[in-house]
Design a protein around this motif. Structure first.
Motif, mmCIF file in Angstrom:
data_model
loop_
_atom_site.group_PDB
_atom_site.id
_atom_site.type_symbol
_atom_site.label_atom_id
_atom_site.label_comp_id
_atom_site.label_asym_id
_atom_site.label_seq_id
_atom_site.Cartn_x
_atom_site.Cartn_y
_atom_site.Cartn_z
ATOM 1 N N LEU A 201 30.051 13.141 25.742
ATOM 2 C CA LEU A 201 30.865 13.076 26.958
ATOM 3 C C LEU A 201 32.323 13.427 26.663
ATOM 4 O O LEU A 201 32.985 14.117 27.455
ATOM 5 C CB LEU A 201 30.775 11.679 27.583
ATOM 6 N N GLN A 202 32.826 12.951 25.537
ATOM 7 C CA GLN A 202 34.201 13.268 25.143
ATOM 8 C C GLN A 202 34.382 14.767 24.937
ATOM 9 O O GLN A 202 35.374 15.355 25.390
ATOM 10 C CB GLN A 202 34.565 12.512 23.863
ATOM 11 N N LEU A 203 33.422 15.383 24.251
ATOM 12 C CA LEU A 203 33.515 16.823 24.010
ATOM 13 C C LEU A 203 33.392 17.608 25.312
ATOM 14 O O LEU A 203 34.095 18.597 25.520
ATOM 15 C CB LEU A 203 32.433 17.263 23.019
ATOM 16 N N GLU A 204 32.524 17.157 26.203
ATOM 17 C CA GLU A 204 32.374 17.807 27.497
ATOM 18 C C GLU A 204 33.678 17.753 28.290
ATOM 19 O O GLU A 204 34.072 18.730 28.941
ATOM 20 C CB GLU A 204 31.252 17.146 28.304
ATOM 21 N N ALA A 205 34.375 16.611 28.229
ATOM 22 C CA ALA A 205 35.646 16.464 28.939
ATOM 23 C C ALA A 205 36.706 17.410 28.366
ATOM 24 O O ALA A 205 37.466 18.042 29.106
ATOM 25 C CB ALA A 205 36.127 15.014 28.847
ATOM 26 N N ILE A 206 36.753 17.506 27.044
ATOM 27 C CA ILE A 206 37.699 18.411 26.387
ATOM 28 C C ILE A 206 37.418 19.852 26.805
ATOM 29 O O ILE A 206 38.336 20.609 27.156
ATOM 30 C CB ILE A 206 37.606 18.276 24.852
ATOM 31 N N MET A 207 36.141 20.224 26.792
ATOM 32 C CA MET A 207 35.775 21.598 27.114
ATOM 33 C C MET A 207 36.004 21.919 28.592
ATOM 34 O O MET A 207 36.367 23.043 28.940
ATOM 35 C CB MET A 207 34.311 21.855 26.736
ATOM 36 N N GLN A 208 35.803 20.950 29.442
ATOM 37 C CA GLN A 208 36.041 21.180 30.866
ATOM 38 C C GLN A 208 37.514 21.515 31.108
ATOM 39 O O GLN A 208 37.849 22.422 31.880
ATOM 40 C CB GLN A 208 35.652 19.947 31.679
ATOM 41 N N THR A 209 38.392 20.787 30.421
ATOM 42 C CA THR A 209 39.831 21.038 30.545
ATOM 43 C C THR A 209 40.195 22.417 29.999
ATOM 44 O O THR A 209 40.928 23.183 30.631
ATOM 45 C CB THR A 209 40.623 19.949 29.791
ATOM 46 N N ILE A 210 39.680 22.744 28.815
ATOM 47 C CA ILE A 210 39.992 24.031 28.187
ATOM 48 C C ILE A 210 39.449 25.194 29.010
ATOM 49 O O ILE A 210 40.153 26.181 29.258
ATOM 50 C CB ILE A 210 39.432 24.088 26.751
ATOM 51 N N LEU A 211 38.222 25.085 29.471
ATOM 52 C CA LEU A 211 37.622 26.173 30.244
ATOM 53 C C LEU A 211 38.321 26.352 31.589
ATOM 54 O O LEU A 211 38.458 27.475 32.087
ATOM 55 C CB LEU A 211 36.130 25.899 30.456
ATOM 56 N N SER A 212 38.780 25.253 32.153
ATOM 57 C CA SER A 212 39.517 25.339 33.410
ATOM 58 C C SER A 212 40.812 26.117 33.216
ATOM 59 O O SER A 212 41.175 26.980 34.019
ATOM 60 C CB SER A 212 39.823 23.932 33.933
ATOM 61 N N LYS A 213 41.528 25.828 32.115
ATOM 62 C CA LYS A 213 42.765 26.539 31.795
ATOM 63 C C LYS A 213 42.471 28.001 31.465
ATOM 64 O O LYS A 213 43.194 28.904 31.873
ATOM 65 C CB LYS A 213 43.471 25.873 30.615
ATOM 66 N N LEU A 214 41.394 28.210 30.714
ATOM 67 C CA LEU A 214 41.041 29.562 30.301
ATOM 68 C C LEU A 214 40.748 30.457 31.501
ATOM 69 O O LEU A 214 41.129 31.624 31.534
ATOM 70 C CB LEU A 214 39.814 29.512 29.381
ATOM 71 N N ASN A 215 40.105 29.892 32.495
ATOM 72 C CA ASN A 215 39.724 30.671 33.681
ATOM 73 C C ASN A 215 40.888 30.969 34.620
ATOM 74 O O ASN A 215 40.769 31.813 35.508
ATOM 75 C CB ASN A 215 38.631 29.926 34.459
ATOM 76 N N THR A 216 41.998 30.239 34.428
ATOM 77 C CA THR A 216 43.138 30.439 35.331
ATOM 78 C C THR A 216 44.351 31.032 34.632
ATOM 79 O O THR A 216 45.373 31.284 35.267
ATOM 80 C CB THR A 216 43.553 29.090 35.969
ATOM 81 N N THR A 217 44.243 31.247 33.302
ATOM 82 C CA THR A 217 45.381 31.762 32.539
ATOM 83 C C THR A 217 45.324 33.279 32.447
ATOM 84 O O THR A 217 44.310 33.835 32.040
ATOM 85 C CB THR A 217 45.385 31.167 31.111
ATOM 86 N N PRO A 218 46.407 33.965 32.827
ATOM 87 C CA PRO A 218 46.425 35.439 32.802
ATOM 88 C C PRO A 218 46.148 36.033 31.439
ATOM 89 O O PRO A 218 45.540 37.078 31.323
ATOM 90 C CB PRO A 218 47.842 35.783 33.272
ATOM 91 N N ASP A 219 46.590 35.363 30.353
ATOM 92 C CA ASP A 219 46.436 35.933 29.010
ATOM 93 C C ASP A 219 45.192 35.409 28.308
ATOM 94 O O ASP A 219 45.145 35.323 27.100
ATOM 95 C CB ASP A 219 47.675 35.646 28.151
ATOM 96 N N SER A 220 44.172 35.063 29.090
ATOM 97 C CA SER A 220 42.954 34.517 28.516
ATOM 98 C C SER A 220 42.104 35.544 27.825
ATOM 99 O O SER A 220 41.035 35.250 27.306
ATOM 100 C CB SER A 220 42.119 33.818 29.582
ATOM 101 N N GLY A 221 42.547 36.790 27.831
ATOM 102 C CA GLY A 221 41.776 37.821 27.145
ATOM 103 C C GLY A 221 41.311 38.891 28.074
ATOM 104 O O GLY A 221 40.810 39.945 27.656
#
Length: 227
Positions: A201-221
């Motif tokens: 659950l802890q890892l899922e929470a971390i990944m949810q935050t990171i993926l949310s940022k990744l999907n909204t960040t212009p320089d995500s690749g």
């Protein structure tokens, strides 16, 4: 649940399993002309009308060392009967806790289901084998955490392949989170089922935050096109 019945013909490999005679079993295979060949190997792989080989009675009777030896000689750890019962199902039904531990250590599939879509855990519950049910729940929770860590690592590898260079900060956070969980798996003594669930659950929470940022960040690749 499928039950054990006497074999219609003499099977020396089966007799060794029934008698828990490890030395006699080793001699049967050592006498083979070549590794993986000979009558003993044929008998090892032979199945009855229900699709069971010699591993099944060995598991029902709790012959842990015999099972380890049979696996070494080529028996399939994830053998199934014609109705989908695995070795774990059979060991669980007969309350063979040590056998369950042996099979899991050998990497048997704890998530395997029979024809009723029941895992070994459900079989243990049905037959009131509480210790077996608790252990199987523990083993599956551990597997779920390991699988999720692997899934996260592979997902980021795939993202980098398809989208180019990812944001270093997010990649570092992801790899650090996965490493932390792998270190926890390796070094934590006597973790409980609840511990595995919490770590996932802890890892899922971390990944949810990171993926949310990744999907909204212009320089995500992602490349942008000029109009």
């Amino acid at each position: 649940m499928e039950t054990l019945y006497a074999a219609p013909t003499v099977n020396p490999v089966l007799e060794c399993a029934l008698k828990d005679d490890l030395q006699a079993l080793k001699m049967l295979f050592e006498d083979a002309p070549e590794p993986g060949k000979g009558r003993a190997t044929d008998l090892l792989l032979k199945k009855d009308l229900m699709g069971r080989n010699v591993l099944f009675p060995a598991c029902i009777l709790g012959r842990c060392e015999i099972v380890k030896e049979l696996i070494k000689y080529g028996a399939n750890l994830n053998s199934r009967t014609s109705r989908g019962y695995s070795l774990l199902h059979c060991a669980a039904a007969w309350g063979q806790l040590d056998m369950l531990k042996t099979l899991i250590e050998l990497d048997a599939n704890v998530k395997a289901c029979n024809f009723c879509n029941e895992k070994a855990y459900e079989i243990a519950v049905r037959y009131n084998k509480t210790e077996c049910a608790d252990f199987l729940a523990w083993a599956e929770a551990k597997l779920e955490l390991k699988m999720y860590i692997s899934f996260v690592q592979q997902s980021f590898t795939d993202l980098e392949k398809t989208q180019g260079k990812l944001n270093k900060e997010y990649k570092h956070q992801t790899m650090a989170a996965c490493k932390s969980k792998n270190d926890w798996l390796e070094h934590t003594k006597n973790p409980t089922t609840h511990d595995f669930v919490e770590q996932k659950l802890q890892l899922e929470a971390i990944m949810q935050t990171i993926l949310s940022k990744l999907n909204t960040t212009p320089d995500s690749g992602k490349s942008t096109s000029k109009s």
